[in-house]
Design a protein around this motif. Structure first.
Motif, PDB file in Angstrom:
ATOM      1  N   PRO A 367       0.653  -1.278  -0.083  1.00 21.27           N
ATOM      2  CA  PRO A 367      -0.111  -0.009  -0.260  1.00 21.27           C
ATOM      3  C   PRO A 367       0.839   1.468  -0.022  1.00 21.27           C
ATOM      4  O   PRO A 367       2.076   1.222   0.733  1.00 21.27           O
ATOM      5  N   ARG A 368       0.463   2.216  -0.505  1.00 21.19           N
ATOM      6  CA  ARG A 368       1.145   3.607  -0.807  1.00 21.19           C
ATOM      7  C   ARG A 368       1.330   4.263   0.589  1.00 21.19           C
ATOM      8  O   ARG A 368       2.470   4.619   0.985  1.00 21.19           O
ATOM      9  N   LYS A 369       0.303   4.266   1.375  1.00 14.54           N
ATOM     10  CA  LYS A 369       0.219   5.048   2.706  1.00 14.54           C
ATOM     11  C   LYS A 369       1.379   3.983   3.598  1.00 14.54           C
ATOM     12  O   LYS A 369       1.968   4.761   4.326  1.00 14.54           O
ATOM     13  N   GLY A 370       1.289   2.722   3.600  1.00 14.13           N
ATOM     14  CA  GLY A 370       2.250   1.861   4.252  1.00 14.13           C
ATOM     15  C   GLY A 370       3.368   2.252   4.195  1.00 14.13           C
ATOM     16  O   GLY A 370       4.536   2.288   4.909  1.00 14.13           O
ATOM     17  N   MET A 371       3.963   2.588   2.987  1.00 16.50           N
ATOM     18  CA  MET A 371       5.309   2.756   2.422  1.00 16.50           C
ATOM     19  C   MET A 371       5.689   4.149   2.963  1.00 16.50           C
ATOM     20  O   MET A 371       6.737   4.176   3.206  1.00 16.50           O
ATOM     21  N   LEU A 372       4.873   5.035   2.718  1.00 18.95           N
ATOM     22  CA  LEU A 372       5.087   6.307   3.313  1.00 18.95           C
ATOM     23  C   LEU A 372       5.384   6.179   4.931  1.00 18.95           C
ATOM     24  O   LEU A 372       6.368   7.055   5.013  1.00 18.95           O
ATOM     25  N   ILE A 373       4.660   5.583   5.477  1.00 18.12           N
ATOM     26  CA  ILE A 373       4.931   5.571   7.200  1.00 18.12           C
ATOM     27  C   ILE A 373       6.175   4.905   7.305  1.00 18.12           C
ATOM     28  O   ILE A 373       6.982   5.101   8.265  1.00 18.12           O
ATOM     29  N   PHE A 374       6.403   3.705   6.484  1.00 15.52           N
ATOM     30  CA  PHE A 374       7.698   3.031   6.941  1.00 15.52           C
ATOM     31  C   PHE A 374       8.777   3.840   6.660  1.00 15.52           C
ATOM     32  O   PHE A 374       9.826   4.217   7.466  1.00 15.52           O
TER      33      PHE A 374
END
Length: 507
Positions: A367-374
């Motif tokens: 997911p895009r959001k998951g990668m941003l948070i990581f």
């Protein structure tokens, strides 16, 4: 030669107010000339297309996506090349430190103007035509940089380059997003960021390759800046051959050519599926109202908030402090010789490029959001450790650990915020305002870039050349980006642009 010397001396001894007035007049003249040129170029392209110039698309999708992302390579090259050339220009022209700084930052002025102006034009005239105009601006700006005879000409050249860079930064993400299938849109759109990092690497290589080599009687810095003509020419050739975005064609009522383009770039599906995709595009386009700034704020406010926030955070975490000033960090903070400091930059550039390749490979698996948070977590932790270490440790032995932590910080950025920010601004806006919406997002990026580039060295000096100070501030912004993503950024992985548009309309 005497004439050149006289011009240089006059430029460097002028009062600041006269320099500002002359620079403003030169910018106004250049802007007027560029507007006329853009209009004439678009009219020429439209005339050619009306004679059937673009009625055939004998190209494969690899060519289309690679050449479509070339604007990113020029983006990276023209923002990175000045780091090695500026000290040589300063010495050759006898410039003051403030004049050299203005030459460096003037590209940001043009970039913000280019990003803001190109969106409405691309919604009106199409992505393809404006990519060609951008390539022409790159050619003109690079030629003027390589042949500049003094401060004013160099500033005008850098502003023209900035117009091209800003235009490319707004155009390319939207163009790639509109061409890519939803299953691979993340990885294909990431080509833009990959090309940016590749362009930065090429700029470093050009700086090292031409340094000290005054070929054919021309100074080394002229060859550095002039080498941008090669990728600019490739972008122009590619732009002429590239097809128009099928979504733009549908929006303008040209369904016949839209079907042709979709058939070309969807070779792995049959024509029935192509027709289904075209029908979905037509259905959403039929509901769209006329684009413009008023419509952007009326129908796409959630997308606009997300885009501006994403792009500001992408810069406020400090990435361009590394791109622009890393040699000075190690020269001032750790006493490195200049040559060694440049090689540190090359090494970090390699980390950036390789990490972005990894991002391209995994972009559509998470997911895009998951990668941003990581990525935000990795940057926050790396910057926090770096800051504490440099405040409480012995600076004399911290150069290598600092390099390692900066490499981890770059890794966190390059697999997340680097590519995903550009992917998202090409995805989240409705078709009718996609061009102008991407422009606002890109302009926010250049604003953040300007803030970081203007104040980094001031912050470094304020903390006594201890790198822990500015990087601690960047770490705070990296931490603040996490709640912003959770609250305002939509998830777009695996969804068509039309599905995303419907979801954002109900936010």
């Amino acid at each position: 030669m005497k004439g050149t010397t006289a011009m240089t001396t006059a430029n460097t001894t002028a009062a600041p107010t006269n320099v500002a007035a002359d620079a403003t007049e030169a910018l106004e003249n250049s802007a007027s000339a560029m507007a006329n040129m853009a209009t004439n170029t678009i009219e020429t392209i439209e005339a050619a297309e009306s004679r059937g110039f673009s009625s055939r698309f004998p190209l494969n999708s690899s060519f289309i996506f690679t050449f479509g992302a070339l604007g990113g390579m020029l983006f990276g090259f023209d923002t990175g090349i000045i780091s090695g050339a500026s000290p040589l220009i300063e010495s050759d022209f006898g410039l003051s430190v403030s004049q050299t700084g203005f030459i460096t930052s003037s590209v940001l002025i043009g970039s913000c103007a280019g990003a803001l102006s190109i969106g409405a034009l691309s919604d009106k005239f199409g992505r393809k035509k404006l990519l060609i105009v951008s390539a022409i601006l790159f050619l003109i700006g690079s030629s003027m940089c390589a042949t500049a005879t003094g401060f004013l000409m160099m500033v005008a050249a850098r502003i023209i380059l900035g117009l091209a860079v800003g235009a490319a930064s707004a155009l390319t993400p939207a163009y790639l997003a509109e061409l890519a299938p939803k299953e691979r849109r993340g990885s294909l759109s990431t080509l833009f960021q990959l090309m940016i990092t590749f362009g930065i690497l090429l700029a470093y290589a050009s700086n090292l390759g031409f340094l000290g080599h005054n070929l054919l009687g021309a100074r080394d810095w002229r060859w550095m800046l002039g080498s941008a003509l090669v990728p600019a020419a490739l972008l122009l050739i590619g732009g002429i051959l590239l097809p128009e975005s099928p979504r733009y064609l549908v929006n303008k009522g040209d369904e016949r050519n839209a079907f042709k383009v979709l058939t070309l770039i969807r070779k792995d599906v049959d024509q029935a599926q192509v027709q289904l995709e075209l029908d979905e595009i037509k259905a959403v386009a039929a509901q769209d109202t006329k684009g413009g700034v008023r419509e952007l704020f009326r129908i796409a406010r959630p997308a606009l908030i997300a885009a501006i926030g994403i792009m500001l955070f992408q810069q406020l975490v400090g990435i361009n402090s590394v791109i622009y000033f890393l040699p000075q960090v190690f020269i001032k903070g750790f006493g490195f010789p200049e040559a060694d400091a440049i090689w540190v930059s090359v090494g970090i550039g390699v980390v950036n490029f390789v990490s972005t390749i990894v991002a391209t490979m995994i972009m559509d698996k998470f997911p895009r959001k998951g990668m941003l948070i990581f990525g935000s977590i990795v940057m926050t932790v790396s910057l926090a450790i770096l800051a504490v270490m440099n405040f409480v440790g012995d600076v004399a032995v911290l150069a290598v650990p600092t390099m390692i932590l900066i490499a981890f910080y770059i890794l966190g950025f390059a697999i997340s915020w680097g590519p995903i920010a550009w992917v998202l601004i090409g995805e989240i806006f409705p078709l009718s305002v996609r061009g102008i919406g991407s422009s606002f997002g890109s302009a926010a990026n250049w604003l953040g870039n300007f803030i970081v580039s203007q104040f980094f060295l001031v912050l470094l000096d304020a903390f006594g050349n201890n790198v822990g100070g500015p990087f601690a501030i960047f770490g705070v912004f990296a931490a603040l980006s996490i709640p912003f993503v959770l609250r305002f950024v939509p998830e777009t992985k695996g969804k068509s642009l039309e599905e995303i548009e419907k979801e954002i309309a109900h936010r």
